[in-house]
Scaffold this active site. Structure first.
Site, PDB file in Angstrom:
ATOM      1  N   ASP A 356      44.175 -45.103 -32.831  1.00 54.06           N
ATOM      2  CA  ASP A 356      43.049 -45.292 -33.746  1.00 54.06           C
ATOM      3  C   ASP A 356      41.809 -44.761 -33.021  1.00 54.06           C
ATOM      4  OD1 ASP A 356      41.363 -46.473 -35.820  1.00 54.06           O
ATOM      5  OD2 ASP A 356      40.833 -47.933 -34.276  1.00 54.06           O
ATOM      6  N   LYS A 357      40.803 -44.305 -33.773  1.00 49.58           N
ATOM      7  CA  LYS A 357      39.602 -43.764 -33.126  1.00 49.58           C
ATOM      8  C   LYS A 357      38.576 -44.842 -32.810  1.00 49.58           C
ATOM      9  CE  LYS A 357      36.193 -41.642 -35.302  1.00 49.58           C
ATOM     10  NZ  LYS A 357      34.958 -42.300 -34.782  1.00 49.58           N
ATOM     11  N   THR A 358      38.029 -45.447 -33.869  1.00 48.70           N
ATOM     12  CA  THR A 358      36.904 -46.359 -33.704  1.00 48.70           C
ATOM     13  C   THR A 358      37.298 -47.629 -32.960  1.00 48.70           C
ATOM     14  OG1 THR A 358      36.011 -45.534 -35.787  1.00 48.70           O
ATOM     15  CG2 THR A 358      35.053 -47.566 -34.920  1.00 48.70           C
ATOM     16  N   THR A 506      42.627 -42.057 -38.122  1.00 46.00           N
ATOM     17  CA  THR A 506      41.379 -42.792 -38.344  1.00 46.00           C
ATOM     18  C   THR A 506      40.958 -42.776 -39.804  1.00 46.00           C
ATOM     19  OG1 THR A 506      39.035 -42.883 -37.748  1.00 46.00           O
ATOM     20  CG2 THR A 506      40.046 -40.705 -37.766  1.00 46.00           C
ATOM     21  N   GLY A 507      40.207 -43.797 -40.181  1.00 43.32           N
ATOM     22  CA  GLY A 507      39.626 -43.845 -41.507  1.00 43.32           C
ATOM     23  C   GLY A 507      38.297 -43.118 -41.565  1.00 43.32           C
ATOM     24  N   ASP A 553      42.927 -51.343 -33.001  1.00 43.22           N
ATOM     25  CA  ASP A 553      42.188 -52.584 -32.761  1.00 43.22           C
ATOM     26  C   ASP A 553      41.713 -53.293 -34.021  1.00 43.22           C
ATOM     27  OD1 ASP A 553      40.138 -50.834 -33.538  1.00 43.22           O
ATOM     28  OD2 ASP A 553      38.669 -51.936 -32.342  1.00 43.22           O
ATOM     29  N   ASP A 557      44.653 -51.449 -38.819  1.00 45.46           N
ATOM     30  CA  ASP A 557      45.718 -50.947 -37.951  1.00 45.46           C
ATOM     31  C   ASP A 557      46.956 -51.852 -37.961  1.00 45.46           C
ATOM     32  OD1 ASP A 557      44.077 -48.828 -37.012  1.00 45.46           O
ATOM     33  OD2 ASP A 557      43.102 -50.198 -35.627  1.00 45.46           O
TER      34      ASP A 557
END
Length: 663
Positions: A356-358, A506-507, A553, A557
């Protein structure tokens, strides 16, 4: 939010695991206490330690105590033997159950019917060791997922319902129905999915959709239950409740992923199956061989029993649990916690790792990347005016601007008449001039254009850009972006060296995601992905034959973490992500994902080594116990066999401790 019977089933499952753990512990303690007098009454132990205890009926005392240990301590293995035979999948329980039953039955016969040597002390110590091994193992692998409980906690317990006469009353969120109107104040969570019918604000949806930037909401826009209202008060008309809400859909995805989670067969079970076959075939062959040679049935029977008891080594019961216990401790020292051992074992074969990115590869907070002064102003001028206003704001963008001003030691101005413009920005008066900080949307509404190439460049890079206006004239722009964790670049580099394909899911928007991917060195990017689409991406990768790990996180997810072969949660993320994961990274350091793979490989290697040590002595012990060297005067007695088993156990215990100090 979810069906009562599903929740009850989950609670029953957790209670069952807790009861099993306590049951193994209690049986181990009771059996170990009873083992002490059995050892002192055993002739071999007496000869070994050089003392003698004998009194009328001591064999019956030995029999009675051993019977209690056999039925009480051995119950889980006897039950397991029956179950494995019933489903025609013999494994560890079959091997243990067979060994203790043969030892007990033969020893009983020696006490009451035939002459010979009892196997009582071998029987009880075998049960003790196996109970200890299973207890250690269950402690290491227990921890049923509490993801669904954590998800439901995002929904506030009460909502501010607006009645027909426009009064506001607090009602339980569970009582809301489509069509109800609720007031949501700044800082509160949206009680259920709905549409804004009054007011403007910004909503933090980062934990639900993965979008790092607060989303402006005005009349007609939809809002998601569980998201946080950051600025202005709004009135929301409820559209979905219960099973139809966004969070309920995530829960359903989590449940489906849990049902389809794959399981690998335990290494020890495979070894146990082989040893069970060897025990039965070897024991019967030994008995028949000695009878055919001409020896009496009692001698032949003793040889058979010796072979069958020796075939089940004490060390086998500890070979896997000891490694699990040590690797669990090692993992904590290296910054991660193992919640599911089977998934951890799979981690050694990871081929694709999805981040995941953020909040995972990035810090999940805004930092100023560019200050673009216009109309002859300096960077310091632009930042000073912006930070002076934003110091009064609680918006994440404002926080990033203020932090940059602190970093550059910028002196701030006094501000009067400060006010927030929901969904647009902030404004105030500085030195008699009207100063505003707004987004591109406001400029578009007011028909203001910006021709500065640098502004266009940062916007094309996907950076969030705000503009500083003095008396409606633009004096500069400030670009912000989610801050990349310094550890992320090193982590991706290490994973790629190990031949692992690195993916970002990612969203967030495609431009921002691609910019981060290029800086970090990600191989493949999936952007603007909703939770159900994240699960589909994981499934597609798995269908291509890859063993996939997911690192995330947020709430969004959770389903993907469970669907993945290995789910890894960043520790400072939501409880939902943590409870959905197999492994938790405590330090928020993506490099710990590298440590997970390294330790998984080392752990698997140790397991194989221990199984070899636990069973390898059988190559010598079984033929010798069967009597192949009898003509040379060499015959392995049960006592000597027990000593060999003890040596094997010691080697297994030492080998389990020999992990590298650093990964």
């Amino acid at each position: 939010m979810h069906e009562p019977h599903e929740h009850e089933a989950e609670e029953d499952h957790k209670d069952h695991h807790r009861m099993m753990l306590q049951d193994f512990k209690k049986r181990f303690i009771v059996s170990t206490i009873l083992t002490i007098p059995i050892l002192f009454l055993s002739p071999f132990i007496q000869r070994l330690l050089g003392f003698e205890i004998s009194f009328p009926g001591h064999l019956y005392v030995l029999f009675t105590l051993s019977t209690i240990v056999y039925f009480y301590g051995g119950y889980p293995f006897l039950k397991g033997l029956f179950n494995e035979i019933r489903i025609q999948k013999p494994g560890m329980m079959t091997l243990i159950g067979l060994a203790i039953t043969v030892a007990y039955a033969y020893s009983d016969a020696v006490v009451f019917i035939i002459p010979g040597k009892t196997f009582f002390w071998e029987l009880v110590t075998l049960i003790d060791i196996m109970l200890l091994g299973h207890w250690i193992e269950m402690r290491a692998v227990m921890g049923a997922s509490r993801a669904l409980e954590a998800i439901t906690k995002l929904i506030p317990s009460q909502a501010h319902l607006i009645t027909e006469d426009e009064t506001i009353i607090n009602v339980p969120t569970s009582k809301l129905k489509p069509g109800d109107k609720v007031l949501v104040r700044p800082g509160e969570r949206i009680p259920a999915d709905g549409v804004v019918i009054k007011g403007e604000t910004s909503i933090d949806e980062s934990m639900l959709t993965g979008e790092s930037i607060p989303v402006a909401k005005k009349v007609g826009d939809t809002v998601i239950g569980g998201s946080i209202n950051l600025e202005g008060a709004i009135v929301v008309e409820i559209t979905h409740t219960g099973a139809q809400t966004y969070l309920a859909q995530i829960i359903r995805l989590v449940q489906e992923a849990q049902k389809t989670r794959s399981r690998i067969q335990d290494l020890a079970d495979r070894a146990a199956l082989i040893l069970t076959i060897i025990a039965i075939v070897g024991g019967l062959s030994t008995f028949l061989a000695w009878l055919m040679i001409g020896y009496d049935p009692l001698f032949s029977l003793e040889r058979m029993v010796t072979v069958m008891v020796i075939t089940c080594p004490h060390a086998l019961g500890l070979a896997i649990p000891l490694v699990v216990a040590v690797s669990t401790s090692m993992s904590a020292q290296n910054g991660f916690l193992i919640r599911d051992r089977r998934a951890f074992e799979r981690a050694r074969n990871i081929q694709v790792i999805v981040f995941d990115k953020t909040g995972t590869l990035t810090e999940g907070r805004f930092g100023v990347t560019d200050i673009i002064p216009l109309e002859g102003h300096s960077e310091e001028d632009v930042l000073a005016l912006a930070a002076s206003l934003e110091v009064n704001s609680e918006h994440p963008i404002g926080y990033g601007i203020v932090e940059k001003a602190k970093e550059m030691n910028i002196k701030l101005y006094d501000v009067s008449n400060f006010k927030s413009i929901p969904g647009r920005g902030v404004q105030g008066v500085i030195d008699g001039k009207n100063v505003m900080i707004v987004g591109p949307g406001y400029l578009k509404e007011m028909g203001i254009t910006v021709n500065e190439p640098k502004v266009k460049e940062v916007q094309e890079q996907g950076k969030t850009t705000v503009f500083v206006l003095v008396d409606n004239k633009i004096i500069g722009a400030i670009a912000l972006a989610d801050i990349i964790r310094p550890e992320s670049i090193e982590a991706i580099k290490e994973l790629k060296k190990m031949g692992i394909h690195c993916v970002m899911l990612t969203g967030d928007n495609k431009i921002a995601a691609q910019r981060v991917a290029e800086q970090i060195g990600i191989d493949e990017v999936f952007a603007e992905v909703l939770p159900h689409e994240k699960v589909e991406v994981i499934k597609q990768l798995q269908k291509r034959g890859y063993i996939v790990a997911m690192v995330g996180d947020g709430v969004n997810d959770a389903p993907a973490l469970i669907q993945a072969d290995v789910g890894i949660a960043i520790g400072a993320g939501t409880d939902i992500a943590i409870e959905s994961a197999d492994i938790i990274l405590v330090r928020n350091d993506p490099k710990d994902a590298v440590s997970v793979v390294k330790l998984a490989k080392i752990t698997y290697k140790k397991m194989k080594e221990n199984l070899l040590w636990a069973t390898g002595y059988n190559m010598v012990a079984i033929p010798t116990a069967a009597g192949v060297l009898y003509k040379y005067g060499i015959l392995l007695s049960p006592a000597i066999g027990a000593i060999l088993m003890s040596i094997s156990t010691v080697i297994v215990a030492i080998n389990a401790r020999l992990f590298p100090s650093k990964l």
